[in-house]
Design an enzyme around this catalytic site. Sequence first.
Site, short mmCIF file in Angstrom:
data_model
loop_
_atom_site.label_atom_id
_atom_site.label_comp_id
_atom_site.label_asym_id
_atom_site.label_seq_id
_atom_site.Cartn_x
_atom_site.Cartn_y
_atom_site.Cartn_z
N LYS A 97 0.84 -1.18 0.00
CA LYS A 97 0.00 0.00 0.00
C LYS A 97 0.89 1.25 0.00
O LYS A 97 2.05 1.17 0.39
CB LYS A 97 -0.95 -0.03 1.21
CG LYS A 97 -0.25 -0.27 2.56
CD LYS A 97 0.40 0.99 3.06
CE LYS A 97 1.54 0.69 4.00
NZ LYS A 97 2.43 1.87 4.12
N ASP A 178 1.92 7.01 3.37
CA ASP A 178 2.65 5.94 4.05
C ASP A 178 1.86 5.32 5.20
O ASP A 178 1.79 4.09 5.32
CB ASP A 178 3.99 6.47 4.56
CG ASP A 178 4.89 5.35 5.07
OD1 ASP A 178 4.94 4.28 4.43
OD2 ASP A 178 5.54 5.54 6.11
#
Length: 337
Positions: A97, A178
């Site tokens: 991701k 992040d």
Amino acid sequence: MRKIRFGVLGAAKIARTKVIPGMQAGDLTEVTAISSRTEDSARAVADELGIPKAYGGYETLLADPDVDAVYIPLPNHLHVDWSIRALEAGKHVLCEKPLGLDSKDIARLMEAAAQHPELQVMEAFMYRFHPQWEEAKRLVDAGEIGPVASIQSYFSYFNADPGNIRNRAEMGGGGMMDIGCYNISLSRFLFGGEPDRVCGFVDRAPDFGTDRLFSGMMDFSGRVSTFTCSTQLAGHQRVDILGAKGRIELPIPFNAPPDEPTRLILQREEHKGTDRHLTTIEFPACDQYTVQGDRFAKAILDGGPTPTPLDDALANMRVLEVLLESADAARWITCRS
């Protein structure tokens, strides 16, 4: 039982220290190859971790007929392009991701995946597979703490290295991409839907141009999730889920240690008095990366649905984008369907 043979595109730290060891311990996964920009760097990691094959260049790994699926831990701006190339090479894809840089990027991957319906593609939100999160979701859905009205979550660390990809805007760096994506994901996961409107606040690093601190609010039809994520604060993570009859606390919600027990704190309110009943639920040591790999591999082997489908990745990114838009506009913004 047959195992899915994984190749790894890149030798990122998360691959070396978390995902590869996790999948090497899986019942349904094995890591048979790794590639890096040079064969020497790939061979060094392969020797360290006991991986049979090492390739210089990602294309050579994708051409290996003995690789069934790839795991992609490359920088964010490379996720979609290499996921598409992997699909074109006939490989299933487990990608870190965030899956893309924006919703258009993810939509491009979805179009490519639609051309290969026999292949699985999944965004690697490993936290959802940990037993503590499965239990938290079960408790919420069962009404054990009453209707949930508020979720509060925090995720932060300190990293001011100008060479680190998390501090490089052109590579998709910044706190929201992040770690803030976790705060959004867990909120959608627990509430089982999408927010109606959002409001955000951002502080950008003047030297990097990335969001070093972001705080957001998401309104899920009168239920609210608030969060803060940061790349330049003391390291911390915590999730609190509050309902009318109790509370759930996850002390280590994201980076649960693979070799130590994990705790979930369940608080129930006794409204007839002032008593509060606290229960600590302990989960045996569990490697969430192992579970993630096995769940993904099982979907491949059974031809079943992807554990977290691409629709979920797209929806998460859309919320992230609207939060950033809200912060820049300094106002609440209604989410588009």
